[in-house]
Design a protein around this motif. Structure first.
Motif, PDB file in Angstrom:
ATOM      1  N   GLY A  31       0.799  -1.215   0.000  1.00  0.00           N
ATOM      2  CA  GLY A  31       0.000   0.000   0.000  1.00  0.00           C
ATOM      3  C   GLY A  31       0.833   1.266   0.000  1.00  0.00           C
ATOM      4  O   GLY A  31       2.077   1.242  -0.022  1.00  0.00           O
ATOM      5  N   LEU A  32       0.111   2.390   0.029  1.00  0.00           N
ATOM      6  CA  LEU A  32       0.700   3.715   0.085  1.00  0.00           C
ATOM      7  C   LEU A  32       0.034   4.495   1.208  1.00  0.00           C
ATOM      8  O   LEU A  32      -1.179   4.366   1.433  1.00  0.00           O
ATOM      9  N   TYR A  33       0.833   5.310   1.908  1.00  0.00           N
ATOM     10  CA  TYR A  33       0.308   6.116   3.006  1.00  0.00           C
ATOM     11  C   TYR A  33       0.755   7.551   2.830  1.00  0.00           C
ATOM     12  O   TYR A  33       1.925   7.828   2.507  1.00  0.00           O
ATOM     13  N   TYR A  34      -0.185   8.492   3.051  1.00  0.00           N
ATOM     14  CA  TYR A  34       0.114   9.917   2.973  1.00  0.00           C
ATOM     15  C   TYR A  34      -0.435  10.595   4.218  1.00  0.00           C
ATOM     16  O   TYR A  34      -1.555  10.302   4.659  1.00  0.00           O
ATOM     17  N   PHE A  35       0.365  11.521   4.770  1.00  0.00           N
ATOM     18  CA  PHE A  35      -0.060  12.247   5.969  1.00  0.00           C
ATOM     19  C   PHE A  35       0.392  13.695   5.858  1.00  0.00           C
ATOM     20  O   PHE A  35       1.525  13.986   5.435  1.00  0.00           O
ATOM     21  N   TRP A  36      -0.513  14.613   6.240  1.00  0.00           N
ATOM     22  CA  TRP A  36      -0.181  16.042   6.283  1.00  0.00           C
ATOM     23  C   TRP A  36      -0.826  16.637   7.512  1.00  0.00           C
ATOM     24  O   TRP A  36      -1.979  16.325   7.844  1.00  0.00           O
ATOM     25  N   ALA A  37      -0.091  17.497   8.211  1.00  0.00           N
ATOM     26  CA  ALA A  37      -0.636  18.147   9.398  1.00  0.00           C
ATOM     27  C   ALA A  37      -0.060  19.545   9.524  1.00  0.00           C
ATOM     28  O   ALA A  37       1.084  19.802   9.123  1.00  0.00           O
ATOM     29  N   ASN A  38      -0.862  20.434  10.076  1.00  0.00           N
ATOM     30  CA  ASN A  38      -0.442  21.799  10.360  1.00  0.00           C
ATOM     31  C   ASN A  38      -0.734  22.084  11.823  1.00  0.00           C
ATOM     32  O   ASN A  38      -1.878  22.017  12.268  1.00  0.00           O
ATOM     33  N   ASN A  39       0.312  22.371  12.582  1.00  0.00           N
ATOM     34  CA  ASN A  39       0.186  22.659  14.009  1.00  0.00           C
ATOM     35  C   ASN A  39       0.599  24.103  14.276  1.00  0.00           C
ATOM     36  O   ASN A  39       1.731  24.495  13.947  1.00  0.00           O
TER      37      ASN A  39
END
Length: 808
Positions: free
Chosen positions: A420-428
Motif C-alpha cells: 500500500g501507500l500512506y500519505y499524511f499532512w498536518a499543520n500545528n
C-alpha cells in the motif's frame, strides 16, 4: 527490598483470599452449573481459534484483530500483542488510558502536566516532545486513522469493540510514529439489528456519567444496505485536588472532569463485495490536570527575598496554610495556586473506509481528517504568590491522512501479501506565553531580579508531510509440498518526511537593563522559517512455527523510526530516532481452551534517542549519543481453572539504560550528580541511568467469579496492579521518582437473566494511594539557580461509584 516484598504480598494475599472464597462458592453452587439461567449470559465467548463452532461458555474468548491489516485471531498474529475486547474492558473497569496502562505489559500512561499533552510510554519509548513540533513514538489510531497529537486520546472508552496494543516497532505497516508500538482503538460498528443501550453512573466527588448508544438498520434491500449507529458520553466529576488559595483570580477546578463526546457512523453496503463506513466524532474536555509543585525542594525564593520595587517582596508566611516548605507539609492533592487555571480541549475526527473485494485481492481505502484545539492557562510557580504565570497556551491542529492498500484473499495459497501507500499532512500552530515576575529574588541586593524576571513569548507553526510505500509477505511452508508448519515473514517500508514552518520567539529580561544599564545579550526577538527532510527504511523479518494447533513460537527482527522535529519558537531542529528490536515469543492455548499463555522476550537497541531537556531557561530535545538498550520479558496468562472462575495475570520485567549521554540537561543550576564541576555549561553524562516512565517490573493480577442465580449472574472481581520504581527524568534524581506501589480495584456486577439489565458497584484504588502519573519541572529560576522544583500530576485517589444500565 522488604518494602517491595510487603507490597507484593499484600496484593497477592488479597487474590489468594478471593480465590479461596470463589472455590468454596463453586462447591456450594456446583449443582446449579446446568441452570437454565445460563442461557443468554456470556461468561466467555465460545469460538475456537479457527473461528469454528461453539465449545462452551467456560473457555477463553478468541479476539479477532486487524493488527496486521487483515482479520485474523490474535493468537495467530506473530507479534507481541494484547487484544482486549469490549466485554473485558467493562469487566475490568478499563474506562481510559490510565486503566489500560495497568492491564497491558510495558505500557504506561502519564497525564499531561502542562499544555494538555499526555505521555504514552511503551518499552521505554515515550512522548518526549509534547509540543506541536514533535510526534509520539507510540502510534494511536481510532478505526484506522492515526492521530498525531496525544491531546486527542479519549478519556472515556465506550461502545468499543476492542483495543489492540502492539508492542515493539511496527515500522512496516504503521510507519514512522510507531517506533515504540501502536495502540489501535476499534469502535463498535453499525449492524443490521435494531438496538440500543444507556447507563448512568453516580459516585463520590459528585461523579455523574451518562452514556448511550443506538443502532438502526435504515435500508435493508437485496441490492443496498444502510445501517447507522450513534454513541454519546457526558462525564463530570468534581476536583480530586483542593486549591487553598483565596486570591480573586484563583480557580478551583483542578483534576475535575467535564467531558462530552458524540460519535455517529453510517455503514453502506452496495454489494457483498463493496462497502463503505463513514464516521464522525466530536469531543470536548474541560478542566485542567492538577499539578503540585514540590517547592519544598527549594523553598528559599517562596519564603524570603529582596524583590525589586515595585511591586516589592511577597512571601509565603511560615506556618500558614500555604506553607509547604518541608516534605512533611507537602500534600499531593492540596496546593495554593493564585493564578487562574483553565483548560479546553476540542477534538473532531472524520473518517471514511472503503472495502472492495476484487476477487484476487481486497482494496481498502482509509481517509481521515481531524482537528484539535487546545487552550490552557496555568499557575507557573505552583504557590500562593504571584511569581510566575503560564498566561497562554494555545494549540490548533489539523491533519489529513490517506492509506490505500491491497490485501491478498486466497486462503489456500501459501503466500499472503499486503501492499500500500500512506500519505499524511498536518499543520500545528502554537502560541505560548510565560512570565516570571522576578518576585522574591534572593541573589543579592545589587543584582535584584536580574536573573529571575523574564518574559517569554513564542509562537509559530510546524507542518508535517509524510509519504510511504509499504509491503509485507508471509509464506506458509505448511501449505506447500514441504508440509512444514513454518511461516516466513518479510516486510519493508520507506518513509519520506518533511517538517517545515515558522518560528517566533521574544525573550526579555526586563530588570537586566535597570540593574546593569547594558544591552541584554540573551534577549530580543528571533524569528524565521525552517525546513528539514528525512527519509528512512523500516521493516521486519520473522519466522513463526506452529508447534501444535494452539501453540505457536515466533522470532522477529524489526526496525522502527520516528522523524526529527522542533520545539516551536526555538531555533533548534533535532534529528530522527531509530531502533532495532529483536523478539522471541510463544503463544499458546490449552486445557480445552481454558488457559491462554503468551510469553515474549525482547532486546531493543535505540540510536539517537530523543530526550526532552530543560536546562536553565532553555528547552529542547537531545539525541542521545550512545546506544540506548532495553531488555525485557512479558507474560500474559488468562485461565478458567474451574467453571465460572476466571483468573488473569500479566508480568513485565525489564532493564533499560541510556547510552552515552553527554548533555547540558541539568536542573541543578550548578554541577549536579553525575555532572562536571567546571562550567557553565555543566556537562552531565547519564549513561546507564533508567529510562523515563519505565519501571523495572509491573504485575497485574485479576480474578472474578460468576455466581449463577435465579435473578441473574452476580460477578465479584478484584484487580491488583503492582509497579516498581518509576523515574521521570534522565538524571534519576531522588526527588523525581515514584516509589514502588500497589493499586487495587474491586468490582461487583449483576447482569439480568435476559442480559438486558446490568448494575455495577466499584471501589478503585482502595489503598487511596497518591501515585505520580507524570512530572514536569518548573523554570530553574524558581529554584534560585539551585534545583528546579518538580511539578507532579497524580492518578485519581480512591473513588467509589455505582452504575446501572439497560441494553436492548
Amino acid at each position: 527490598m522488604c518494602t517491595n516484598l510487603k507490597i507484593s504480598l499484600r496484593g497477592g494475599a488479597a487474590l489468594i483470599c478471593f480465590l479461596g472464597f470463589a472455590q468454596l462458592a463453586h462447591a456450594a453452587t456446583s449443582s446449579n452449573v446446568n441452570d437454565p439461567n445460563l442461557k443468554g449470559i456470556k461468561t466467555a465467548a465460545a469460538t475456537d481459534t479457527g473461528g469454528g463452532s461453539a465449545k462452551g461458555t467456560n473457555v477463553i474468548e478468541t479476539v479477532t484483530v486487524t493488527a496486521e491489516k487483515r482479520e485474523e485471531p490474535s493468537q495467530k498474529v506473530a507479534i507481541p500483542l494484547t487484544a482486549v475486547d469490549g466485554s473485558m474492558l467493562d469487566s475490568k473497569g478499563i474506562i481510559g488510558f490510565k486503566e489500560l496502562g495497568m492491564s497491558v505489559p510495558s505500557l504506561r500512561f502519564g497525564a499531561g502536566v502542562t499544555g494538555g499533552e499526555n505521555v504514552i510510554t511503551m518499552r521505554g519509548l515515550g512522548s518526549q516532545n509534547t509540543t506541536p513540533g514533535g510526534d509520539s513514538p507510540v502510534a494511536y489510531s481510532v478505526d484506522g486513522v492515526t492521530l498525531q497529537r496525544t491531546t486527542s486520546v479519549d478519556p472515556e472508552f465506550y461502545d468499543i469493540d476492542r483495543i489492540e496494543v502492539l508492542r515493539g516497532p511496527q515500522g512496516t505497516l504503521y510507519g514512522r510514529n510507531s517506533v515504540g508500538g501502536s495502540i489501535n482503538v476499534i469502535t463498535n460498528k453499525p449492524t443490521d439489528t435494531l438496538g440500543g443501550g444507556v447507563d448512568v453512573l453516580i459516585g463520590d466527588y459528585s461523579a455523574r456519567i451518562f452514556r448511550g448508544w443506538a443502532n438502526a438498520p435504515l435500508i435493508d434491500d437485496a441490492g443496498f444496505k444502510m445501517y447507522a449507529r450513534i454513541t454519546g458520553v457526558s462525564a463530570q466529576h468534581d476536583p480530586y485536588s483542593k486549591n487553598l488559595s483565596t486570591a480573586p483570580g484563583a480557580t478551583h477546578n483542578q483534576d475535575a472532569q467535564d467531558f462530552q463526546m458524540l460519535r455517529g457512523q453510517v455503514y453502506m453496503e452496495f454489494s457483498p463485495d463493496l462497502n463503505v463506513l463513514l464516521s464522525a466524532s466530536s469531543s470536548t474536555n474541560r478542566d485542567p490536570v492538577a499539578t503540585n509543585a514540590a517547592w519544598w525542594e527549594t523553598p528559599t525564593r517562596y519564603m524570603t527575598g529582596v524583590a525589586p520595587t515595585p511591586p516589592g517582596n511577597q512571601v509565603i508566611t511560615p506556618g500558614s496554610a500555604c506553607d509547604f516548605s518541608t516534605m512533611a507539609k507537602y500534600k499531593p492533592r492540596v496546593f495554593c495556586h493564585d493564578y487562574p487555571e483553565n483548560a479546553d480541549n476540542r477534538v473532531t475526527v472524520y473518517s471514511g473506509t472503503l472495502n472492495w473485494n476484487l476477487g484476487w485481492a481486497t482494496l481498502t481505502s482509509v481517509t481521515g481528517y481531524s482537528t484539535s484545539k487546545v487552550s490552557q492557562t496555568s499557575d507557573g510557580d505552583g504557590s500562593g504568590v504571584p511569581m510566575a504565570f503560564g498566561s497562554a497556551w494555545f494549540l490548533k491542529q489539523q491533519q489529513i491522512s490517506e492509506e490505500i492498500r491491497l490485501t491478498s484473499t486466497d486462503e489456500d495459497s501459501p503466500l499472503k501479501w499486503i501492499g500500500g501507500l500512506y500519505y499524511f499532512w498536518a499543520n500545528n500552530f502554537e502560541n505560548f506565553a510565560y512570565i516570571d515576575s522576578g518576585l522574591n529574588d534572593n541573589f543579592s541586593p545589587l543584582a535584584t531580579g536580574a536573573f529571575d524576571a523574564f518574559d517569554f513569548l513564542s509562537h509559530g507553526n510546524t507542518k508535517t508531510m509524510s509519504f510511504a510505500p509499504f509491503g509485507q509477505i508471509d509464506y506458509d511452508l505448511g501449505k506447500t509440498s514441504l508440509d512444514i508448519p513454518l511461516t516466513i515473514t518479510a516486510g519493508i517500508r520507506y518513509t519520506v518526511d518533511r517538517k517545515y514552518g515558522y518560528n517566533y520567539l521574544d525573550y526579555e529580561l526586563p530588570y537586566y537593563f535597570t540593574v546593569f544599564g547594558v544591552a541584554c545579550p540573551f534577549c530580543g526577538v528571533g524569528q524565521g522559517p525552517f525546513s528539514k527532510d528525512w527519509g528512512q527504511w523500516t521493516g521486519k523479518a520473522g519466522l513463526n512455527y506452529q508447534i501444535a494447533s494452539n501453540v505457536m513460537a515466533y522470532a522477529t527482527a524489526s526496525r522502527g523510526y520516528i522523524s526529527g522535529g522542533n520545539i516551536i519558537g526555538l531555533a533548534h531542529v533535532y534529528g530522527p530516532e531509530s531502533m532495532w528490536s529483536y523478539d522471541v515469543g510463544v503463544k499458546s492455548r490449552f486445557w480445552d481452551d481454558r488457559v491462554q499463555l503468551n510469553v515474549a522476550g525482547y532486546h531493543e537497541e535505540i540510536s539517537n534517542l530523543q530526550v526532552f531537556i530543560q536546562s536553565s531557561t532553555q528547552s529542547g530535545i537531545n539525541n542521545v549519543n550512545g546506544l540506548t538498550q532495553v531488555n525485557g520479558l512479558e507474560a500474559e496468562l488468562d485461565a478458567i481453572p474451574i467453571d465460572n472462575l476466571r483468573f488473569n495475570a500479566t508480568l513485565n520485567v525489564n532493564h533499560s539504560t541510556y547510552g552515552r549521554y553527554i548533555t547540558t540537561d541539568t536542573r541543578f543550576g550548578g554541577p549536579g550528580p553525575g555532572c562536571s564541576l567546571v562550567g557553565p555549561p555543566f556537562l552531565c553524562n547519564f549513561a546507564g541511568h533508567t529510562l523515563n516512565q519505565t519501571p523495572p517490573y509491573t504485575v497485574d493480577l485479576g480474578a472474578q467469579y460468576d455466581f449463577i442465580t435465579s435473578i441473574g449472574t452476580i460477578t465479584p472481581r478484584v484487580d491488583a496492579f503492582i509497579s516498581g520504581k518509576v523515574q521521570f527524568l534522565p538524571d534519576n534524581y531522588i526527588t523525581s521518582q515514584q516509589k514502588p506501589y500497589t493499586l487495587t480495584n474491586l468490582h461487583l456486577t449483576w447482569v439480568s437473566t435476559n442480559g438486558h439489565y446490568k448494575a455495577e458497584a466499584f471501589v478503585n484504588n482502595i489503598e487511596n494511594a497518591d501515585v505520580i502519573s507524570n512530572d514536569g519541572t518548573q523554570s530553574i529560576t524558581l529554584g534560585q539557580q539551585a534545583l528546579e522544583p518538580d511539578n507532579f500530576a497524580y492518578y485519581p485517589p480512591r473513588t467509589v461509584g455505582f452504575r446501572f444500565g439497560v441494553n436492548y
